[in-house]
Design an enzyme around this catalytic site. Structure first.
Site, PDB file in Angstrom:
ATOM      1  N   ASN A 170       6.675  81.982  37.026  1.00 54.49           N
ATOM      2  CA  ASN A 170       6.407  83.187  35.805  1.00 54.49           C
ATOM      3  C   ASN A 170       5.575  82.737  34.969  1.00 54.49           C
ATOM      4  O   ASN A 170       4.390  83.529  34.568  1.00 54.49           O
ATOM      5  CB  ASN A 170       7.815  83.395  35.445  1.00 54.49           C
TER       6      ASN A 170
ATOM      7  N   LYS B  89      19.834  79.563  20.696  1.00 54.43           N
ATOM      8  CA  LYS B  89      19.044  80.314  21.817  1.00 54.43           C
ATOM      9  C   LYS B  89      18.188  79.417  22.668  1.00 54.43           C
ATOM     10  O   LYS B  89      17.670  78.438  22.540  1.00 54.43           O
ATOM     11  CB  LYS B  89      17.983  81.189  21.038  1.00 54.43           C
TER      12      LYS B  89
ATOM     13  N   LYS C 188      10.775  74.510  18.383  1.00 60.57           N
ATOM     14  CA  LYS C 188       9.715  75.988  19.001  1.00 60.57           C
ATOM     15  C   LYS C 188      10.172  77.062  18.252  1.00 60.57           C
ATOM     16  O   LYS C 188       9.284  77.933  17.630  1.00 60.57           O
ATOM     17  CB  LYS C 188      10.226  76.014  20.481  1.00 60.57           C
TER      18      LYS C 188
ATOM     19  N   LYS D 111      20.161  75.199  25.158  1.00 63.06           N
ATOM     20  CA  LYS D 111      19.629  75.324  26.594  1.00 63.06           C
ATOM     21  C   LYS D 111      20.957  74.986  27.453  1.00 63.06           C
ATOM     22  O   LYS D 111      21.950  74.301  27.240  1.00 63.06           O
ATOM     23  CB  LYS D 111      18.740  73.991  26.623  1.00 63.06           C
TER      24      LYS D 111
ATOM     25  N   SER E 169      12.066  87.168  23.659  1.00 64.52           N
ATOM     26  CA  SER E 169      13.590  87.387  23.642  1.00 64.52           C
ATOM     27  C   SER E 169      14.326  87.764  22.469  1.00 64.52           C
ATOM     28  O   SER E 169      15.231  88.460  22.300  1.00 64.52           O
ATOM     29  CB  SER E 169      14.218  85.939  24.082  1.00 64.52           C
TER      30      SER E 169
ATOM     31  N   THR F 205       5.895  84.711  27.853  1.00 66.33           N
ATOM     32  CA  THR F 205       5.551  83.450  28.027  1.00 66.33           C
ATOM     33  C   THR F 205       4.172  82.868  28.500  1.00 66.33           C
ATOM     34  O   THR F 205       3.523  82.200  27.999  1.00 66.33           O
ATOM     35  CB  THR F 205       6.666  82.538  28.669  1.00 66.33           C
TER      36      THR F 205
END
Length: 422
Positions: free
Chosen positions: A222, A71, A95, A107, A356, A191
């Site tokens: 963001n 992810k 994380k 990523k 997510s 986030t």
């Protein structure tokens, strides 16, 4: 001269090595986690609006799926490179395990300045990326998401292109989509909301009152914008904000109107000039924002902004890392010696990947939650993770960053052992 090692992949490898040694885990744990499982590097030829063809470099890195499918976001930035993508994928593994959600780290990115492309060129580039990685990803294999310079619209193009190739709709292939096509309520601010929640808990840890907090935000994309808005809504005073490109920052000792600044930033793409539309606001060179006399500093731009050259200038009591890898190892040592409480990136900005995960679960179920349910579940997960990290910090007499990595590596090591990998 800056003596920091600014290679983000070397930084995360060193962080991992130190934590494995502190925990006393098997050498195999480090050996398995120090390099990604798979890395894809490819070219994307795109027909430009003027009829010429331009070739862009793309990447997808899959670090570990020991605890679940890969992810991680996809960023569009002119400085994207292989080591950056590998570092971000590795950080993502830690994380997701800090907050305890069943994913692994991935990523991706394209080396491009998206502002130099038309919307049609950007869409063709995005669809070209999916063509390149189609056999590499999947809703049970690797699920991309937004990152720097990518958003819900780009995720919608990715979902559509993957679905066209597959021959049927696959909403769970990406997260961060618009709500109309399977996105989760609360995903866009998540986030930043998580960063604000971690700042609130850190302030409580130091017995600071939220209404007395003075906050500065480095990076107003963001993450930074929603973190600032959430903290302001909770009663804190956000006195300084810089845009994602730096240059200058807006400053108001009485507190900035974050909602108005967000509207201005959306229209102008910069915080420059905002001072003309509000009282008691001025503009200052953004290099000074890290050294402001504030209670909380939120670095929410890119990696390596806090280094050994500027760490000694920081006067904040708390740093909450909205960006990935904003603090170098050398700077972290200086900040610890100064007694500054750092909520590390792998905990502080985990709100995005957590929601997510919620979106992915909702796609899988075909049943969608209210915004209140999303925020309630997010708060529960992140608050629990913060308390678990603080408990390890106290027991082992380490800083929060080390404690967060210890929690994550311990969980990964247990999964490796149960699966017979070590």
């Amino acid at each position: 001269m800056n003596n920091d090692n600014l290679n983000p992949f070397k930084i995360v490898q060193n962080q991992l090595k130190d934590v494995c040694e502190t925990l006393g885990v098997e050498q195999e744990v480090y050996d398995i986690l120090c390099e990604p499982q798979k890395t894809l590097e490819f070219s994307i030829p795109i027909k430009m609006d003027d009829g010429t063809t331009k070739v862009f470099k793309g990447y997808r890195c899959q670090h570990s799926n020991i605890t679940g499918p890969f992810k991680g976001g996809i960023r569009y930035h002119q400085n994207v490179c292989l080591d950056e993508v590998k570092a971000l994928a590795t950080w993502m593994t830690f994380k997701v395990n800090v907050v305890g959600i069943p994913y692994g780290g991935g990523k991706g990115g394209i080396c491009v300045n998206p502002k130099e492309l038309s919307k049609h060129e950007l869409e063709r580039l995005t669809r070209g990326y999916i063509h390149a990685v189609y056999h590499f990803i999947g809703p049970d294999i690797d699920i991309p998401a937004p990152d720097v310079n990518t958003n819900g619209e780009i995720m919608a193009w990715m979902m559509d292109e993957y679905s066209k190739i597959a021959g049927y709709d696959v909403p769970a292939i990406v997260t961060g989509k618009p709500v109309e096509i399977g996105g989760s309520l609360g995903r866009t601010p998540s986030t930043g909301y998580g960063v604000a929640l971690m700042a609130k808990m850190a302030a409580e840890k130091l017995n600071l009152q939220l209404q007395d907090l003075r906050v500065s935000v480095q990076g107003f994309g963001n993450v930074g914008s929603f973190a600032a808005l959430t903290l302001q809504n909770l009663g804190a005073k956000v006195i300084a904000v810089t845009g994602t490109k730096g240059g200058i920052y807006c400053h108001n000792e009485k507190g900035l109107d974050i909602k108005s600044l967000m509207a201005y930033y959306k229209e102008k793409g910069t915080v420059k000039g905002f001072e003309k539309y509000t009282e008691d606001c001025d503009s200052i060179q953004s290099t000074d924002i890290l050294g402001l006399d504030v209670d909380v500093l939120l670095p929410c731009a890119l990696e390596n902004v806090i280094t050994s050259e500027n760490a000694s200038d920081i006067r904040a009591k708390i740093i909450v890392e909205g960006a990935n890898g904003p603090t170098t190892i050398e700077a972290n040592k200086i900040l610890n010696e100064k007694g500054i409480l750092i909520v590390p990136d792998i905990l502080a900005n985990a709100g995005g990947v957590t929601v997510s995960y919620f979106e992915w679960v909702q796609n899988k179920m075909g049943y969608y939650w209210t915004e209140e349910e999303v925020y309630s579940k997010l708060q529960l997960i992140m608050s629990k993770a913060f308390k678990e990290v603080c408990e390890i910090e106290k027991i082992h007499n380490v800083d929060m960053r080390t404690a967060a990595y210890m929690l994550s590596v311990r969980r990964i090591r247990e999964s490796l052992k149960i699966r017979g990998r070590i």
